[in-house]
Design a protein around this motif. Structure first.
Motif, PDB file in Angstrom:
ATOM      1  N   GLY A 206       0.820  -1.204  -0.084  1.00 14.65           N
ATOM      2  CA  GLY A 206       0.032  -0.240   0.005  1.00 14.65           C
ATOM      3  C   GLY A 206       0.755   1.132   0.005  1.00 14.65           C
ATOM      4  O   GLY A 206       1.981   1.528   0.238  1.00 14.65           O
ATOM      5  N   LEU A 207       0.163   2.263   0.045  1.00 12.14           N
ATOM      6  CA  LEU A 207       0.529   3.701   0.004  1.00 12.14           C
ATOM      7  C   LEU A 207      -0.104   4.606   0.572  1.00 12.14           C
ATOM      8  O   LEU A 207      -1.340   4.406   0.110  1.00 12.14           O
ATOM      9  CB  LEU A 207       1.303   3.967  -1.631  1.00 12.14           C
ATOM     10  N   PRO A 208       0.239   5.701   1.091  1.00 12.29           N
ATOM     11  CA  PRO A 208      -0.882   6.785   1.523  1.00 12.29           C
ATOM     12  C   PRO A 208      -1.384   7.436   0.455  1.00 12.29           C
ATOM     13  O   PRO A 208      -0.911   7.859  -0.532  1.00 12.29           O
ATOM     14  CB  PRO A 208      -0.048   7.955   2.456  1.00 12.29           C
ATOM     15  N   GLN A 209      -2.701   7.486   0.475  1.00 14.34           N
ATOM     16  CA  GLN A 209      -3.499   7.925  -0.527  1.00 14.34           C
ATOM     17  C   GLN A 209      -3.068   9.643  -0.791  1.00 14.34           C
ATOM     18  O   GLN A 209      -3.320   9.905  -2.027  1.00 14.34           O
ATOM     19  CB  GLN A 209      -5.106   8.030  -0.083  1.00 14.34           C
ATOM     20  N   ALA A 210      -2.786  10.277   0.240  1.00 13.52           N
ATOM     21  CA  ALA A 210      -2.218  11.407  -0.056  1.00 13.52           C
ATOM     22  C   ALA A 210      -0.885  11.715  -0.786  1.00 13.52           C
ATOM     23  O   ALA A 210      -0.824  12.499  -1.764  1.00 13.52           O
ATOM     24  CB  ALA A 210      -1.599  12.103   1.498  1.00 13.52           C
ATOM     25  N   GLN A 211      -0.140  10.522  -1.038  1.00 15.97           N
ATOM     26  CA  GLN A 211       0.968  10.529  -1.765  1.00 15.97           C
ATOM     27  C   GLN A 211       0.366  10.483  -3.559  1.00 15.97           C
ATOM     28  O   GLN A 211       0.881  11.136  -4.198  1.00 15.97           O
ATOM     29  CB  GLN A 211       1.823   9.449  -1.501  1.00 15.97           C
TER      30      GLN A 211
END
Length: 335
Positions: A206-211
């Motif tokens: 996963g990855l933070p949505q903000a990025q």
């Protein structure tokens, strides 16, 4: 007086790069690793005044204890290293033999932990390399992976009066050689099972949505890989499900989350699933323990009966053939 080796005859360096692993599976080793990893601005891009007190006041005083136990459960005792390091080292050693050129020096580095990118670039230069290709083993581009590896390489070069020529390998999320390797590996692994999965879950990190909102192409790359893999395997998106794992913190991350997908499948009456991690080039804590133990237990607890974690490409024939294809492409014109 002897002249320097002409550039066209000097050895060429190829550096395989993966994320990293602690130097030891104890609290101190894991704390050092997490401090380096989580202080990288590419990984956590919150304002330093906000993040660093949380990192050093909370995270590094709590998370290492739990993580150390997990690393102990997967640690390679024979070589005293994490499996990701063992596999990445074997990939480099076997690739050296496969390519077989006396001019090519293949080595590996870890973005966090040892051996570092700076150390390995210096070692290649010491062996006479004036041209170095750095191959990040991240199929899908993310600022926090490929971008961070490039940062580390250029930071190393910044300190040098005489710099080598440097190439950074491109992401290969939609490369036919990658999709072919994944499909062949998945088919081979499925053939060894004593059951036929009703659903296969393709779990990406996963990855933070903000990025993503700030322009990181990672999610789009993962979706492209998933779509191509569905087509190659002849599976519908309902049979090969997309999911994202390894959330950290309270912020919203890209979804659907692997834990939610697996629990929902079990709750809907699905009894047999397999899970594969297409974005990982080597098995590591996130695949062996998170997918192989934590997510498996979640599936069984919610009513599932048969569960299999399929291996990453690792140093398999399919994996090495892919890396060789990528390496020769990046080295084109130099050899």
């Amino acid at each position: 007086m002897t002249s320097a080796t002409p550039p066209r005859e000097a050895p060429i360096g190829l550096l395989l790069v993966n994320l990293g692993t602690p130097g030891a599976p104890d609290v101190a080793g894991v704390r050092r690793y997490l401090a380096q990893f989580l202080s990288d601005r590419r990984v956590v891009d919150l304002p330093r005044a906000l993040w660093l007190p949380i990192l050093y006041g909370v995270v590094l005083n709590t998370r290492p204890q739990r993580s150390a136990k997990l690393y102990q459960s997967i640690w390679n005792r024979d070589t005293d290293e994490g499996p990701l390091k063992t596999i990445t080292r074997l990939q480099a050693e076997k690739l050296q033999k496969r390519i077989g050129s006396p001019r090519l020096i293949v080595d590996y580095a870890l973005r966090y932990g040892a051996p570092s990118i700076a150390t390995q670039i210096a070692a290649l230069i010491a062996k006479g390399c004036e041209r170095i290709a750095l191959l990040p083993l991240y199929p899908q581009y993310a600022s926090s992976t490929t971008g961070s590896a490039a940062d580390a390489a250029f930071d190393a070069l910044r300190e040098m009066r005489k710099q080598p020529a440097l190439r950074i390998g491109a992401p290969y999320y939609d490369d036919p050689a990658y999709i072919d390797a994944l499909a062949a590996s998945i088919r081979s692994a499925l053939a060894t099972l004593d059951f036929e999965p009703e659903i296969i879950v393709a779990s990406f990190h996963g990855l933070p949505q903000a990025q993503i909102d700030r322009g990181d192409p990672y999610r789009a790359h993962c979706e492209a890989t998933w779509g191509l893999l569905c087509a190659k395997l002849g599976m519908s998106p309902d049979r090969l499900r997309l999911a994202f794992q390894s959330r950290f913190g309270r912020a919203r991350w890209i979804g659907p989350y692997t834990s939610d997908v697996v629990a929902e499948l079990a709750g809907a009456g699905v009894k047999r699933i397999a899970i594969v991690a297409p974005g990982f080039s080597a098995d590591c804590l996130e695949t062996i323990e998170e997918l192989g133990v934590e997510i498996r237990d979640l599936f069984l607890k919610n009513g599932g009966e048969k569960y299999a974690r399929l291996p990453c490409l690792n140093d398999s024939e399919e994996g090495l053939a892919l890396i060789e294809t990528l390496a020769k492409r990046e080295l084109a014109g130099w050899m």
